[in-house]
Design a protein around this motif. Structure first.
Motif, PDB file in Angstrom:
ATOM      1  N   ALA A  30       0.831  -1.205   0.000  1.00 16.39           N
ATOM      2  CA  ALA A  30       0.000   0.000   0.000  1.00 16.39           C
ATOM      3  C   ALA A  30       0.862   1.250   0.000  1.00 16.39           C
ATOM      4  O   ALA A  30       0.510   2.266  -0.623  1.00 16.39           O
ATOM      5  CB  ALA A  30      -0.932  -0.006   1.205  1.00 16.39           C
ATOM      6  N   GLN A  31       1.993   1.217   0.689  1.00 11.54           N
ATOM      7  CA  GLN A  31       2.905   2.362   0.681  1.00 11.54           C
ATOM      8  C   GLN A  31       3.400   2.661  -0.729  1.00 11.54           C
ATOM      9  O   GLN A  31       3.373   3.810  -1.181  1.00 11.54           O
ATOM     10  CB  GLN A  31       4.107   2.089   1.592  1.00 11.54           C
ATOM     11  CG  GLN A  31       5.162   3.194   1.556  1.00 11.54           C
ATOM     12  CD  GLN A  31       6.403   2.848   2.364  1.00 11.54           C
ATOM     13  OE1 GLN A  31       6.329   2.126   3.373  1.00 11.54           O
ATOM     14  NE2 GLN A  31       7.556   3.343   1.944  1.00 11.54           N
ATOM     15  N   ARG A  59       1.981   1.696  -3.516  1.00 19.25           N
ATOM     16  CA  ARG A  59       0.793   2.135  -4.271  1.00 19.25           C
ATOM     17  C   ARG A  59       0.555   3.624  -4.073  1.00 19.25           C
ATOM     18  O   ARG A  59       0.339   4.372  -5.034  1.00 19.25           O
ATOM     19  CB  ARG A  59      -0.420   1.347  -3.793  1.00 19.25           C
ATOM     20  CG  ARG A  59      -1.743   1.771  -4.409  1.00 19.25           C
ATOM     21  CD  ARG A  59      -2.917   1.363  -3.498  1.00 19.25           C
ATOM     22  NE  ARG A  59      -2.859   2.061  -2.212  1.00 19.25           N
ATOM     23  CZ  ARG A  59      -3.515   1.679  -1.125  1.00 19.25           C
ATOM     24  NH1 ARG A  59      -4.294   0.604  -1.162  1.00 19.25           N
ATOM     25  NH2 ARG A  59      -3.406   2.369   0.006  1.00 19.25           N
ATOM     26  N   ASP A  60       0.598   4.078  -2.826  1.00 16.79           N
ATOM     27  CA  ASP A  60       0.309   5.480  -2.545  1.00 16.79           C
ATOM     28  C   ASP A  60       1.399   6.402  -3.077  1.00 16.79           C
ATOM     29  O   ASP A  60       1.111   7.503  -3.569  1.00 16.79           O
ATOM     30  CB  ASP A  60       0.127   5.680  -1.042  1.00 16.79           C
ATOM     31  CG  ASP A  60      -1.103   4.972  -0.501  1.00 16.79           C
ATOM     32  OD1 ASP A  60      -1.985   4.620  -1.319  1.00 16.79           O
ATOM     33  OD2 ASP A  60      -1.186   4.772   0.719  1.00 16.79           O
ATOM     34  N   GLU A  61       2.639   5.963  -3.003  1.00 16.13           N
ATOM     35  CA  GLU A  61       3.730   6.770  -3.547  1.00 16.13           C
ATOM     36  C   GLU A  61       3.586   6.912  -5.054  1.00 16.13           C
ATOM     37  O   GLU A  61       3.874   7.966  -5.627  1.00 16.13           O
ATOM     38  CB  GLU A  61       5.079   6.148  -3.184  1.00 16.13           C
ATOM     39  CG  GLU A  61       5.413   6.270  -1.704  1.00 16.13           C
ATOM     40  CD  GLU A  61       6.650   5.477  -1.324  1.00 16.13           C
ATOM     41  OE1 GLU A  61       7.132   4.684  -2.165  1.00 16.13           O
ATOM     42  OE2 GLU A  61       7.131   5.641  -0.179  1.00 16.13           O
ATOM     43  N   ARG A  77       0.688   6.865  -6.701  1.00 19.14           N
ATOM     44  CA  ARG A  77      -0.419   7.790  -6.925  1.00 19.14           C
ATOM     45  C   ARG A  77       0.011   9.242  -6.712  1.00 19.14           C
ATOM     46  O   ARG A  77      -0.539  10.165  -7.313  1.00 19.14           O
ATOM     47  CB  ARG A  77      -1.578   7.448  -5.986  1.00 19.14           C
ATOM     48  CG  ARG A  77      -2.287   6.139  -6.339  1.00 19.14           C
ATOM     49  CD  ARG A  77      -3.333   5.776  -5.310  1.00 19.14           C
ATOM     50  NE  ARG A  77      -4.022   4.533  -5.682  1.00 19.14           N
ATOM     51  CZ  ARG A  77      -4.885   3.906  -4.893  1.00 19.14           C
ATOM     52  NH1 ARG A  77      -5.185   4.378  -3.701  1.00 19.14           N
ATOM     53  NH2 ARG A  77      -5.479   2.779  -5.298  1.00 19.14           N
ATOM     54  N   GLU A  78       1.002   9.428  -5.848  1.00 14.97           N
ATOM     55  CA  GLU A  78       1.485  10.781  -5.567  1.00 14.97           C
ATOM     56  C   GLU A  78       2.564  11.229  -6.542  1.00 14.97           C
ATOM     57  O   GLU A  78       3.160  12.294  -6.372  1.00 14.97           O
ATOM     58  CB  GLU A  78       2.017  10.836  -4.137  1.00 14.97           C
ATOM     59  CG  GLU A  78       0.923  10.657  -3.079  1.00 14.97           C
ATOM     60  CD  GLU A  78       1.480  10.347  -1.703  1.00 14.97           C
ATOM     61  OE1 GLU A  78       2.721  10.386  -1.556  1.00 14.97           O
ATOM     62  OE2 GLU A  78       0.692  10.075  -0.787  1.00 14.97           O
ATOM     63  N   ARG A 112      -0.863   0.275 -11.861  1.00 13.01           N
ATOM     64  CA  ARG A 112      -1.936   0.581 -10.921  1.00 13.01           C
ATOM     65  C   ARG A 112      -2.031  -0.624  -9.980  1.00 13.01           C
ATOM     66  O   ARG A 112      -2.048  -1.778 -10.425  1.00 13.01           O
ATOM     67  CB  ARG A 112      -3.235   0.756 -11.698  1.00 13.01           C
ATOM     68  CG  ARG A 112      -4.464   1.067 -10.854  1.00 13.01           C
ATOM     69  CD  ARG A 112      -5.704   1.135 -11.743  1.00 13.01           C
ATOM     70  NE  ARG A 112      -5.452   1.996 -12.883  1.00 13.01           N
ATOM     71  CZ  ARG A 112      -5.552   3.324 -12.854  1.00 13.01           C
ATOM     72  NH1 ARG A 112      -5.900   3.923 -11.743  1.00 13.01           N
ATOM     73  NH2 ARG A 112      -5.307   4.042 -13.937  1.00 13.01           N
ATOM     74  N   SER A 149      -6.108   1.319   4.653  1.00 14.90           N
ATOM     75  CA  SER A 149      -5.049   1.251   3.640  1.00 14.90           C
ATOM     76  C   SER A 149      -5.298   0.196   2.570  1.00 14.90           C
ATOM     77  O   SER A 149      -4.499   0.079   1.634  1.00 14.90           O
ATOM     78  CB  SER A 149      -3.706   0.960   4.311  1.00 14.90           C
ATOM     79  OG  SER A 149      -3.734  -0.291   4.983  1.00 14.90           O
ATOM     80  N   ASP A 197      -7.520  -1.968  -0.442  1.00 18.15           N
ATOM     81  CA  ASP A 197      -8.527  -1.863  -1.493  1.00 18.15           C
ATOM     82  C   ASP A 197      -9.514  -3.011  -1.444  1.00 18.15           C
ATOM     83  O   ASP A 197     -10.573  -2.960  -2.092  1.00 18.15           O
ATOM     84  CB  ASP A 197      -7.845  -1.841  -2.865  1.00 18.15           C
ATOM     85  CG  ASP A 197      -6.931  -0.646  -3.031  1.00 18.15           C
ATOM     86  OD1 ASP A 197      -7.440   0.490  -2.985  1.00 18.15           O
ATOM     87  OD2 ASP A 197      -5.717  -0.837  -3.185  1.00 18.15           O
TER      88      ASP A 197
END
Length: 408
Positions: free
Chosen positions: A118-119, A121-123, A125-126, A134, A172, A174
């Motif tokens: 998840a970390q 994934r979020d990085e 997206r940022e 994705r 965190s 999906d």
């Protein structure tokens, strides 16, 4: 920068929808339009035009079952359990890049620990620089004390522990992953033929996950666990092998029909090295490797394609090899491509985001040499992979996956 991508043909997504001499306009991370190249150039006068002669433009592939934090060895979660977080993040990024090499612009990760996937994934997206697909992340899978993958930290035995674990994961994750049955990676734990949770407990997991807006993917090889998953209403049944013991293959027609009626999805997990595995397995007369997929399809059960990559020698950059099984089982190429693109997107709740070539969808695309409807081999290494509008060549993505040379 706006771009207009031109190719000999565009596979839009649904089987049979092929546009000849067509182009795709990309604005930022989205598909702005699909049409004739000159018309798009007039609409977007400042756009960069990229022409791919002899190529096909198509949606990115979707791998529905990977473990990005696993390291391909006999103990695939050893790195996750023993190395620093920075090293684990690097492993996840390396494996994610390998997925892109194979043309997978979306992956569903079904089990890690400590929220590391998840970390990443979020990085991504940022706007992190590291190229990744994705990612849908399930986080730490729920299991019982001593159960399959207990060492990842998701032990939840009682109803209270189950609710607490889901509450902890919800922010965190999906989706939620549960080990409904045992497996082969936990010495002394339940076997793949044993159930770990009752149907009532699985229903609790489904219902409580739903309070957070999450669906449930359930690990279940064996028929009893699969039947409990159907009863509980999980979204996807991973592996879904319909086995009740060694060399035992079950075909309960009523159960398959119920899966179809309530839209329970079969999550196939065919690893790239499936041919070598099939040579070592003894099948009952009249059965062969993977034929439960054909049987379920014939009874109306929808399925998504995954590779279980990260497990021993199940490489992340060989998705095409897993698709070979579907040709072997008699699926036509258009159907296989649809299953791995728009079909998977729709089943996994991403149909309004990705999975096809259409205005407003994410620019998750592949450029492949030749026509995959004539030869699926062209999918093995797309010349260009586009994810969220970012274009990568194979040279950009080059980084060999490391496999255990002692494994088949």
């Amino acid at each position: 920068m706006d771009r207009i991508l031109e190719a000999d043909r565009v596979l839009v997504g649904p089987a049979g929808d092929v546009r000849e001499r067509t182009a795709v306009a990309v604005e930022g991370d989205r598909i702005a339009a699909v049409g004739a190249a000159d018309e798009l150039a007039a609409r977007y006068p400042g756009a960069q035009r990229l022409s791919f002669t002899g190529s096909t433009l198509m949606p990115g592939l979707i791998n529905s079952h990977v473990h990005l934090a696993a390291d391909l060895t006999r103990e695939p979660f050893a790195t996750l359990r023993t190395r620093s977080r920075a090293e684990i993040v690097e492993l996840v990024q390396t494996n994610a890049r390998a997925c892109l090499r194979s043309g997978c612009t979306t992956v569903r990760d079904l089990g890690d620990a400590h929220g590391v996937v998840a970390q990443v994934r979020d990085e991504t997206r940022e706007g992190a620089a590291a190229p990744t697909p994705r990612i849908l992340a399930a986080g730490t899978p729920l299991t019982i004390t001593g159960g399959h993958c207990w060492f990842l930290g998701g032990v939840a035995d009682t109803d209270h522990e189950i609710r607490t674990a889901i509450d902890s994961l919800a922010a965190s994750s999906d989706l939620i992953k549960v080990m409904a049955g045992g497996g082969q990676m936990t010495p002394g734990g339940p076997s793949e033929f044993d159930s770990q949770y009752t149907a009532d407990q699985l229903r609790l997991i489904v219902d409580h996950a739903a309070t957070h807006g999450l669906v449930v993917a359930a690990h279940a090889h064996a028929t009893p666990a699969i039947l409990d998953c159907i009863e509980a209403g999980v979204a996807t049944i991973e592996h879904c092998g319909w086995r009740s013991g060694p060399q035992q293959r079950d075909r309960p027609v009523a159960a398959a029909r119920r899966m179809a009626a309530q839209a329970t999805i079969a999550g196939d997990t065919t690893p790239p090295q499936w041919r070598r595995m099939a040579e070592r397995i003894t099948f009952p007369e009249g059965f062969r490797f993977g034929d439960q997929i054909r049987w379920m399809t014939d009874h109306g059960v929808a399925h998504v394609i995954g590779t279980d990559s990260g497990m021993p020698n199940a490489l992340f950059d060989q998705f095409r090899a897993s698709l070979e099984l579907y040709e072997d089982l008699g699926f036509d190429r258009a159907q296989i491509i649809e299953t791995a693109t728009s079909g998977a997107a729709g089943l996994l709740g991403l149909g309004a985001i990705t999975g096809a070539v259409g205005e407003g969808l994410a620019a998750d695309l592949l450029v492949v040499d030749g026509d995959p409807l004539d030869d699926l081999d062209v999918l093995h290494r797309p010349s260009h992979v586009i994810v969220g509008g970012r274009i990568y060549s194979q040279e950009d993505l080059a980084e060999p996956a490391v496999a255990d040379p002692h494994l088949p």
